[in-house]
Scaffold this motif. Structure first.
Motif: not given
Ligand SMILES: Nc1ncnc2c1ncn2[C@@H]1O[C@H](COP(=O)(O)OP(=O)(O)OP(=O)(O)O)[C@@H](O)[C@H]1O
Ligand SMILES: [Mg+2]
Length: 476
Positions: A456, A421-422, A414, A418-419, A426
């Motif tokens: 994002h 965004k996660m 990733r 992307e990380i 979360q």
């Protein structure tokens, strides 16, 4: 081969013995040295006093009847030179009245002849313990005052020590100060330290929290008004600007001040005078302004929520209070501080924190900073059944955050974006889309979280659900 004595950098304890009878001083020297102490003797009081000054004994043993000086008079002179060493007075029989006098003059013990070796040595040991305990206590107090705390603000991390130094150096000036820091980092304590270390300490320290009172009341609170200035103004009201005269004024959460008031405040600061609402009376401004904020004012500036010229006026000096997670080395010290505070308040006797509980405290994120830690320790002291805080005594949120099931694992292949965004997504889900809380957990200012959500393309699911529900209701 005989083994060498273990070297010790601790100097041997010193006892000074004064008696006009050489046989007695010889006996004292012999028995006291036999117990490992270093001993010097004198046959008259003035000689004893000389040795006391130069040699600095830990304990003095003196006869009451000396040729040149009364033993109690000598005791008083020694206490004036240095009150720390304990003094034991030995006397002939039938001198009980003088024992009381000796006690009042600060003698450790008044011993009647005949003196037994065991009795004397026991006294000397106790006297030394007492001196030592007092010295340690003094040293501890000095350390706490000098190194670990400043005006009741606990901290030994580099960040806090630097901050204490800065506060000390700027307090005396009259410069406007801006204190920035997340919720519960201790901004108000810092503001107190500034006022109480400034030249305005004899003046009042007035505080107003712009986020806590309705926006349309802030103006009349600050400026005051004349009776009849508007409906409801039944009496004259002195404003906080005026109440702070010759003292300091803390404007807390300055970022929440409405824009039109910012303009008015700026004018007051520039012109150093103003009129209360509806009044002709000109009030001269004489306060030192301290502002505090938990939002990033530079972002507020960019977003046009804060006037630039006001910003430059209020932040002649900016102090930043670091979040607790950036100074975890302060956690044990703060814990001890709060332990004693709440033990005393609730009459409990919780002395320590178990290693497992410490582990959780150190790795926690502390979104609410020191205030959250303080609350956690308060609760733990209340529920703790033993003398030691266990993980189970800590609030669930802290225990959960520490449990491996909740750990965030970075998935493979990733990009950093992307990380990110996660992580944001979360956290938002975990906080039930509470952006204030999520921003705190992520260590972001709220506006930064908003811009990252936009970047994002993260949609507020809760808001979408609400909108959908509302639409469903209207089309029904
Ligand atoms: N370094 C510290 N040493 C001891 N107590 C502290 C320290 N920092 C904060 N506290 C305690 O934590 C609580 C919060 O502190 P304070 O009100 O000064 O924070 P704040 O930054 O003004 O918070 P807010 O953003 O909510 O206004 C208070 O009970 C305070 O006594
Ligand atoms: Mg505050």
């Amino acid at each position: 081969m005989s083994s060498l004595p273990t070297p010790s950098n601790k100097r041997r304890r010193r006892v000074l013995a004064i008696d006009d009878e050489p046989a007695m001083t010889e006996w004292l020297k012999m028995v006291i040295e036999a117990d490992g102490y270093e001993v010097r003797t004198a046959l008259i009081g003035t000689r004893g006093e000389e040795i006391f000054k130069q040699w600095r004994p830990d304990v003095v043993v003196t006869d009451l009847m000396l040729p040149d000086l009364d033993g109690i008079a000598l005791l008083r002179r020694l206490k004036e030179i240095d009150a720390a060493p304990e003094v034991i007075i030995i006397s002939g029989q039938g001198t009980l009245a003088r024992a009381v006098e000796a006690g009042q003059a600060g003698a450790f013990f008044f011993l009647e002849k005949p003196v037994s070796q065991d009795g004397l040595m026991d006294l000397i040991r106790r006297a030394i313990e007492q001196t030592q305990a007092r010295a340690e206590h003094k040293q501890m107090k000095e350390q706490i005052r000098g190194q670990y705390s400043f005006a009741n603000i606990i901290g030994q991390s580099k960040k806090m020590k630097d901050l204490f130094e800065l506060v000390e150096s700027v307090a005396a000036s009259d410069a406007n100060i801006l204190i920035q820091g997340e919720n519960g980092t201790g901004k108000e304590l810092i503001a107190n330290a500034i006022h109480y270390n400034s030249n305005r300490v004899k003046g009042p320290f007035i505080k107003i929290n712009c986020a806590a009172i309705p926006k349309d009341l802030i103006e009349s609170e600050l400026f005051g008004y004349k009776k009849g200035a508007f409906t409801g103004a039944n009496t004259d009201k002195i404003g906080l600007f005026e109440m702070a005269e010759s003292g300091s004024l803390l404007l807390d959460e300055i970022g929440e001040m409405p824009s039109y008031l910012q303009t008015k405040l700026l004018r007051v600061l520039q012109e150093r005078e103003y009129r209360p609402i509806g009044s002709d009376r000109l009030v001269h401004v004489d306060f030192r302004l301290i502002c505090a904020t938990n939002i990033d004012l530079e972002v507020a500036l960019r977003e046009g929520k804060l006037r630039e010229d006001l910003y430059f006026r209020i932040n002649t000096i900016t102090l930043r209070v670091a979040p607790l997670r950036e100074r975890t080395e302060d956690i044990p010290l703060l814990c001890n501080h709060f332990l004693s505070k709440f033990n005393e308040r609730y009459q409990k006797n919780v002395r320590s924190i178990s290693p497992a509980a410490y582990h959780l405290l150190i790795r926690n994120r502390w979104a609410g900073n020191v205030r959250e830690l303080e609350n956690a320790i308060e609760r733990a002291v209340l529920v703790c059944k033993t003398g030691e805080i266990q993980p189970g005594d800590l609030p669930e949120s802290i225990r959960e955050e520490g449990s491996p099931a909740q750990e965030f694992t970075v998935p493979p292949h990733r990009t950093l974006a992307e990380i990110e965004k996660m992580a944001i997504l979360q956290t938002l889900q975990r906080t039930n889309w509470n952006k204030q809380e999520a921003a705190q957990i992520l260590g972001l200012y709220r506006p930064t979280l908003y811009s990252k959500m936009k970047k994002h393309e993260i949609q507020d699911q809760r808001a979408q659900q609400r909108a959908a529900a509302a639409q469903a209701a209207t089309t029904r």
